[in-house]
Design an enzyme around this catalytic site. Structure first.
Site, PDB file in Angstrom:
ATOM      1  N   LYS A 195       0.885  -1.177   0.000  1.00  0.00           N
ATOM      2  CA  LYS A 195       0.000   0.000   0.000  1.00  0.00           C
ATOM      3  C   LYS A 195       0.916   1.219   0.000  1.00  0.00           C
ATOM      4  CE  LYS A 195      -2.040   3.024   2.110  1.00  0.00           C
ATOM      5  NZ  LYS A 195      -1.800   4.433   1.695  1.00  0.00           N
ATOM      6  N   GLY A 248       6.150   4.951   8.656  1.00  0.00           N
ATOM      7  CA  GLY A 248       5.313   6.147   8.632  1.00  0.00           C
ATOM      8  C   GLY A 248       5.331   6.819   9.990  1.00  0.00           C
ATOM      9  N   SER A 249       4.292   7.572  10.270  1.00  0.00           N
ATOM     10  CA  SER A 249       4.289   8.367  11.495  1.00  0.00           C
ATOM     11  C   SER A 249       4.026   7.508  12.731  1.00  0.00           C
ATOM     12  CB  SER A 249       3.212   9.445  11.395  1.00  0.00           C
ATOM     13  OG  SER A 249       1.949   8.828  11.265  1.00  0.00           O
ATOM     14  N   THR A 250       4.457   8.016  13.868  1.00  0.00           N
ATOM     15  CA  THR A 250       4.220   7.329  15.145  1.00  0.00           C
ATOM     16  C   THR A 250       2.725   7.224  15.418  1.00  0.00           C
ATOM     17  OG1 THR A 250       6.351   8.021  16.002  1.00  0.00           O
ATOM     18  CG2 THR A 250       4.650   7.530  17.638  1.00  0.00           C
ATOM     19  N   GLU A 271       8.397   1.259  11.696  1.00  0.00           N
ATOM     20  CA  GLU A 271       9.514   2.213  11.529  1.00  0.00           C
ATOM     21  C   GLU A 271       8.871   3.583  11.523  1.00  0.00           C
ATOM     22  OE1 GLU A 271      12.563   1.226  11.384  1.00  0.00           O
ATOM     23  OE2 GLU A 271      12.383  -0.877  10.819  1.00  0.00           O
ATOM     24  N   CYS A 306      13.155  10.575   8.034  1.00  0.00           N
ATOM     25  CA  CYS A 306      12.885  10.126   9.407  1.00  0.00           C
ATOM     26  C   CYS A 306      14.101  10.312  10.301  1.00  0.00           C
ATOM     27  CB  CYS A 306      12.440   8.676   9.392  1.00  0.00           C
ATOM     28  SG  CYS A 306      13.596   7.606   8.527  1.00  0.00           S
ATOM     29  N   GLU A 403       8.415  16.311  15.826  1.00  0.00           N
ATOM     30  CA  GLU A 403       8.975  16.032  14.499  1.00  0.00           C
ATOM     31  C   GLU A 403       8.326  16.991  13.496  1.00  0.00           C
ATOM     32  OE1 GLU A 403       7.802  12.454  12.301  1.00  0.00           O
ATOM     33  OE2 GLU A 403       9.915  12.148  11.796  1.00  0.00           O
TER      34      GLU A 403
HETATM   35  P1  NAD Z   1       1.757   8.476   7.653  1.00  0.00           P
HETATM   36  O1  NAD Z   1       1.841   7.727   8.920  1.00  0.00           O
HETATM   37  O2  NAD Z   1       0.790   9.572   7.530  1.00  0.00           O
HETATM   38  O3  NAD Z   1       1.445   7.478   6.437  1.00  0.00           O
HETATM   39  C1  NAD Z   1       2.238   6.336   6.189  1.00  0.00           C
HETATM   40  C2  NAD Z   1       1.396   5.300   5.462  1.00  0.00           C
HETATM   41  O4  NAD Z   1       0.358   4.867   6.337  1.00  0.00           O
HETATM   42  C3  NAD Z   1       0.700   5.842   4.207  1.00  0.00           C
HETATM   43  O5  NAD Z   1       0.710   4.858   3.208  1.00  0.00           O
HETATM   44  C4  NAD Z   1      -0.714   6.111   4.700  1.00  0.00           C
HETATM   45  O6  NAD Z   1      -1.679   6.061   3.682  1.00  0.00           O
HETATM   46  C5  NAD Z   1      -0.899   4.960   5.683  1.00  0.00           C
HETATM   47  N1  NAD Z   1      -1.939   5.199   6.699  1.00  0.00           N
HETATM   48  C6  NAD Z   1      -2.356   6.382   7.219  1.00  0.00           C
HETATM   49  N2  NAD Z   1      -3.357   6.164   8.095  1.00  0.00           N
HETATM   50  C7  NAD Z   1      -3.577   4.828   8.140  1.00  0.00           C
HETATM   51  C8  NAD Z   1      -4.486   3.987   8.854  1.00  0.00           C
HETATM   52  N3  NAD Z   1      -5.373   4.488   9.711  1.00  0.00           N
HETATM   53  N4  NAD Z   1      -4.427   2.653   8.658  1.00  0.00           N
HETATM   54  C9  NAD Z   1      -3.512   2.120   7.799  1.00  0.00           C
HETATM   55  N5  NAD Z   1      -2.658   2.866   7.075  1.00  0.00           N
HETATM   56  C10 NAD Z   1      -2.669   4.209   7.251  1.00  0.00           C
HETATM   57  O7  NAD Z   1       3.251   8.992   7.361  1.00  0.00           O
HETATM   58  P2  NAD Z   1       3.775   9.798   6.114  1.00  0.00           P
HETATM   59  O8  NAD Z   1       3.297  11.224   6.233  1.00  0.00           O
HETATM   60  O9  NAD Z   1       3.500   9.068   4.856  1.00  0.00           O
HETATM   61  O10 NAD Z   1       5.362   9.739   6.343  1.00  0.00           O
HETATM   62  C11 NAD Z   1       6.008  10.563   7.238  1.00  0.00           C
HETATM   63  C12 NAD Z   1       6.323   9.836   8.509  1.00  0.00           C
HETATM   64  O11 NAD Z   1       7.027   8.629   8.222  1.00  0.00           O
HETATM   65  C13 NAD Z   1       7.251  10.631   9.416  1.00  0.00           C
HETATM   66  O12 NAD Z   1       6.803  10.547  10.742  1.00  0.00           O
HETATM   67  C14 NAD Z   1       8.579   9.913   9.270  1.00  0.00           C
HETATM   68  O13 NAD Z   1       9.457  10.063  10.341  1.00  0.00           O
HETATM   69  C15 NAD Z   1       8.157   8.504   9.070  1.00  0.00           C
HETATM   70  N6  NAD Z   1       9.220   7.715   8.411  1.00  0.00           N
HETATM   71  C16 NAD Z   1       9.910   6.805   9.170  1.00  0.00           C
HETATM   72  C17 NAD Z   1      10.948   6.075   8.593  1.00  0.00           C
HETATM   73  C18 NAD Z   1      11.733   5.058   9.410  1.00  0.00           C
HETATM   74  O14 NAD Z   1      12.410   4.234   8.813  1.00  0.00           O
HETATM   75  N7  NAD Z   1      11.660   5.075  10.732  1.00  0.00           N
HETATM   76  C19 NAD Z   1      11.268   6.261   7.248  1.00  0.00           C
HETATM   77  C20 NAD Z   1      10.529   7.181   6.505  1.00  0.00           C
HETATM   78  C21 NAD Z   1       9.498   7.912   7.105  1.00  0.00           C
END
Ligand code: NAD
Length: 501
Positions: A195, A248-250, A271, A306, A403
């Site tokens: 996804k 993605g986000s925390t 992550e 990140c 962040e």
């Molecule tokens: P996000 O959490 O908004 O989205 C990440 C993914 O999750 C997207 O595909 C989104 O559609 C999906 N998503 C959102 N809500 C969901 C739900 N309720 N159920 C299932 N899936 C859902 O994050 P973002 O804005 O895409 O990315 C930025 C974040 O990612 C930052 O916090 C960044 O630090 C983190 N990040 C972490 C790493 C790591 O390796 N630790 C690497 C890259 C980015």
């Protein structure tokens, strides 16, 4: 498509003009490109120009259900899950070869879709290809175990695929984050449903056609573009998904753990975000070099990283001089046209992220931090924010804790090592930390005391595939890259045999 190697901005623009009318925008389910069951689509927009690149299939729970049943059926059929690891390796190496042949196209898709500079996207694609090759090469070298039982029995510890893995990834490194998940999950024999982020779905869809060409069997790799609260949530709540691999986000990471608890206790690898400290001590030999690395650690990829070194902790004895040097280094890191190979930074991914970053900058000013560089968006139809540096930040300030995920650096001062380590560890996050010093005793002491998944000493970020990547605390619990990532996608099974005397 037919590729001559693009070298200039004009070459990339010409390539984009040829590519955009033919973008694949449908979901990839059970070996076919299809519209979402609802027929809904969403726009994916180039943030550097505001141009809509394509309308992409907006998958929801119905598409998730179909893809999950196809993935499960593929797993049961066993064309991939029971294939000898060495044969899986050949298919994945073929996929890496195809990605290499199409690297310019893949890089261009990421740049158009999320605004990062083309030079960065090319680096990401190389990283993704390297990840695939490393992981494919690892899978037929992973042995099971014979347990040290008594002579009356023989106990084998086998590694098996987990089953159906849903990989939910962000937009900041679209193809590289994808590779970090799908390479080990596929190598280990799982069926994978990807996804991609709704902000950057295009390269994932192109990858699907390359995966088919490489010979991945039907249902083993599927791609569902769409929103998190629709298709993402449906995958996370599915009783037939065995593992969630998330970057993605925390905030969303926490939701996924809840979904796993509400459904089938699927494994959840996270992550998540970071607010990484970068500690600079006065004994550093070459402050110009350190300053330029400290600037790149935050401004690379527009700060949408990140592991961005977003908290710069500088020993007060050199702080004034050092911050001047960081400000100077940042001047060479201004945003520019993402299609220009000379641009260091590109556009922010979308208007939401752009406004969010500008709001944090306003907050920094309000809370009394001292603005040393940047501070306002460029006048442009594109979403460009220059390197922004605040000095005199304290741990109580919002920009010192949260962040931002944009090109904003918060500088703190410290006098003693104890003060530095306390400030560095005073965070909900623990993804990465940097340490700049010539004192080997201090380096070893502090490397151990920094509460972080990764510590970078006299550099920032190690790109090598051989090392695990991941965090502690609210930065997550998973590890990408290295052989540790590969074993995460296997299930341990014990086979206990009683031996006749
Ligand atoms: P996000 O959490 O908004 O989205 C990440 C993914 O999750 C997207 O595909 C989104 O559609 C999906 N998503 C959102 N809500 C969901 C739900 N309720 N159920 C299932 N899936 C859902 O994050 P973002 O804005 O895409 O990315 C930025 C974040 O990612 C930052 O916090 C960044 O630090 C983190 N990040 C972490 C790493 C790591 O390796 N630790 C690497 C890259 C980015």
């Amino acid at each position: 498509m037919n590729v001559t190697i693009p070298a200039t901005k004009a070459d990339w623009q010409a390539m984009a003009e040829t590519l955009i009318p033919h973008l694949e925008s449908r979901a990839f389910i059970d070996d076919a490109f299809v519209a979402a069951a609802s027929g809904e689509t969403f726009a994916t927009v180039n943030p550097a120009t505001g141009e809509t690149l394509a309308r992409v299939a907006s998958c929801d729970a119905a598409d998730a259900e179909l893809a999950v049943s196809c993935a499960r059926a593929a797993h049961v059929r066993g064309e991939w899950s029971r294939l000898a690891p060495g044969r899986r390796k050949q298919v994945l190496l073929k996929l890496a070869e195809l990605m290499e042949a199409h690297q310019h196209e893949l890089a261009l898709l990421d740049t158009l879709d999320m605004g990062k500079p083309i030079s960065s996207s090319l680096g990401d694609i190389n990283g993704a290809i390297g990840c695939l090759r490393y992981t494919a090469e690892g899978i037929d070298k992973l042995y099971g175990e014979v347990a040290p039982t008594g002579e009356d029995s023989l106990a084998l510890v086998l590694r098996e695929p987990i089953g159906v893995v849903a990989a939910i990834v962000p937009w900041n490194f679209p193809l590289m984050m994808t590779a970090w998940k799908i390479a080990p999950a596929l190598a280990a024999g799982n069926s994978v449903i990807l996804k991609p982020s709704e902000k950057s779905p295009l390269s994932a869809l192109r990858l699907a056609s390359l995966a088919r060409e490489a010979g991945l069997p039907r249902g083993v790799f599927q791609v569902l573009p769409g929103f998190g609260h629709t298709v993402g949530k449906a995958l996370a709540l599915s009783m037939q998904v065995d593992c969630l691999a998330f970057t993605g986000s925390t905030q969303v990471g926490k939701q996924l753990m809840q979904y796993a608890g509400q459904s089938n206790l699927k494994r959840v690898y996270l992550e998540c975000g970071g607010k990484s400290p970068n500690l600079v001590f006065a004994d550093c030999k070459d402050l110009d070099r350190v300053a330029s690395h400290a600037a790149a650690a935050i401004f690379h990829n527009q700060g949408e990283v990140c592991i961005a070194g977003s908290r710069l902790l500088v020993e007060n004895a050199i702080r004034e001089v050092f911050v001047d040097k960081v400000v100077e280094a940042a001047k060479a890191m201004q945003p520019g046209d993402p299609l220009d190979p000379g641009s260091f930074m590109g556009a922010m991914v979308d208007k939401t992220q752009y406004r969010r970053v500008l709001d944090y900058i306003a907050k920094g000013r309000e809370e009394g931090a001292r603005l040393r560089a940047g501070g306002q968006a460029l006048e442009s139809p594109g979403l460009f924010i220059p390197p922004t540096i605040f000095d005199g930040v304290t741990p109580a300030m919002t920009i010192g804790r949260e962040e931002i995920f944009g090109p904003v650096l918060s500088v703190f001062g410290f006098d003693t090592e104890e003060e530095a380590i306390a400030m560095a560890n005073d965070s909900d996050y623990g993804l990465a930390a940097g340490l700049w010093s010539q004192d080997i005793d201090r380096i070893m002491r502090l490397s151990r005391r920094l509460h972080s998944g990764q510590v970078f000493v006299n550099n920032w970020a190690g790109p090598d595939m051989t090392v695990p990547f991941g965090g502690v605390k609210q930065s997550g619990n998973g590890r990408d890259k290295s052989l540790h990532a590969l074993t995460e996608y296997t299930e341990l099974k014990t086979v206990w045999m009683a031996l006749a005397p």
